[in-house]
Design an enzyme around this catalytic site. Structure first.
Site, PDB file in Angstrom:
ATOM      1  N   ARG A 134       0.835  -1.202   0.000  1.00 21.91           N
ATOM      2  CA  ARG A 134       0.000   0.000   0.000  1.00 21.91           C
ATOM      3  C   ARG A 134       0.872   1.256   0.000  1.00 21.91           C
ATOM      4  NH1 ARG A 134      -4.887  -1.873   0.304  1.00 21.91           N
ATOM      5  NH2 ARG A 134      -5.233  -3.852   1.373  1.00 21.91           N
ATOM      6  N   ASP A 135       0.467   2.232  -0.794  1.00 22.39           N
ATOM      7  CA  ASP A 135       1.172   3.516  -0.858  1.00 22.39           C
ATOM      8  C   ASP A 135       0.956   4.264   0.454  1.00 22.39           C
ATOM      9  OD1 ASP A 135       1.760   6.368  -1.511  1.00 22.39           O
ATOM     10  OD2 ASP A 135       1.983   5.578  -3.537  1.00 22.39           O
ATOM     11  N   ILE A 136       2.009   4.859   0.995  1.00 21.94           N
ATOM     12  CA  ILE A 136       1.875   5.590   2.264  1.00 21.94           C
ATOM     13  C   ILE A 136       1.260   6.973   2.061  1.00 21.94           C
ATOM     14  CG2 ILE A 136       3.741   4.350   3.402  1.00 21.94           C
ATOM     15  CD1 ILE A 136       5.490   6.875   2.969  1.00 21.94           C
ATOM     16  N   VAL A 156      10.446   8.247  -7.416  1.00 24.39           N
ATOM     17  CA  VAL A 156      11.321   7.225  -6.834  1.00 24.39           C
ATOM     18  C   VAL A 156      11.988   6.494  -7.994  1.00 24.39           C
ATOM     19  CG1 VAL A 156      11.437   5.128  -5.433  1.00 24.39           C
ATOM     20  CG2 VAL A 156       9.849   6.952  -4.811  1.00 24.39           C
ATOM     21  N   HIS A 184       1.584   1.848 -10.209  1.00 26.67           N
ATOM     22  CA  HIS A 184       0.526   2.278  -9.299  1.00 26.67           C
ATOM     23  C   HIS A 184      -0.755   1.549  -9.677  1.00 26.67           C
ATOM     24  CE1 HIS A 184       2.644   5.934  -7.774  1.00 26.67           C
ATOM     25  NE2 HIS A 184       3.286   5.790  -8.920  1.00 26.67           N
ATOM     26  N   HIS A 191       7.988   1.044 -10.577  1.00 29.17           N
ATOM     27  CA  HIS A 191       6.816   0.613  -9.817  1.00 29.17           C
ATOM     28  C   HIS A 191       5.570   0.980 -10.601  1.00 29.17           C
ATOM     29  CE1 HIS A 191       7.767   4.710  -8.497  1.00 29.17           C
ATOM     30  NE2 HIS A 191       6.479   4.873  -8.196  1.00 29.17           N
ATOM     31  N   ASN A 203       5.404   5.820 -14.074  1.00 28.94           N
ATOM     32  CA  ASN A 203       6.008   7.074 -14.516  1.00 28.94           C
ATOM     33  C   ASN A 203       7.458   6.819 -14.894  1.00 28.94           C
ATOM     34  OD1 ASN A 203       3.594   8.372 -13.690  1.00 28.94           O
ATOM     35  ND2 ASN A 203       4.366   8.484 -11.605  1.00 28.94           N
TER      36      ASN A 203
END
Length: 119
Positions: free
Chosen positions: A35-37, A101, A107, A105, A92
């Site tokens: 999970r994204d923070i 980052v 999303h 990755h 991205n």
């Protein structure tokens, strides 16, 4: 084999190794999903390869790993019950592509109607 300087400094490498805690929803020998923070939607998860790959541009010739990352992204979306209402997969590349980052990755976003049309 020792980690390169970029791997040692990479927050996602630390997360995939387990050095930084995360709310993992999936893990295998190649890919981790968590999970994204800083979620941008009710469901916002990230799927990243364990191997350090700076961006999707560097993975274009590794179809097996690229396919694995995307397959896990779909699996995670389905596990989060996003398939019926819909979801977005996004990655991205580079500064102008809003990559913050430097580790590939994907999303997985959903849980509400998403604004903006990409095509």
């Amino acid at each position: 084999m020792s980690a390169s300087a970029s791997e040692q400094d990479c927050v996602f490498c630390a997360i995939t190794r387990g050095d930084i805690p995360s709310d993992r929803v999936y893990s295998d020998d190649q890919v981790v999903a968590f999970r994204d923070i800083n979620p941008q939607a009710p469901a916002h998860l990230l799927v990243a390869p364990r191997r350090h790959v700076a961006s999707i541009d560097q993975l274009r010739d590794d179809e097996a790993l690229l396919g694995r990352v995307m397959s896990v992204a779909v699996r995670v979306a389905q596990a989060e019950d996003l398939a019926e209402s819909g979801y977005r997969l996004a990655t991205n590349h580079g500064r102008d592509g809003a990559q913050t980052v430097p580790h590939l990755h994907v999303h997985v976003l959903g849980g509400r109607a998403l604004r903006g049309r990409l095509g």
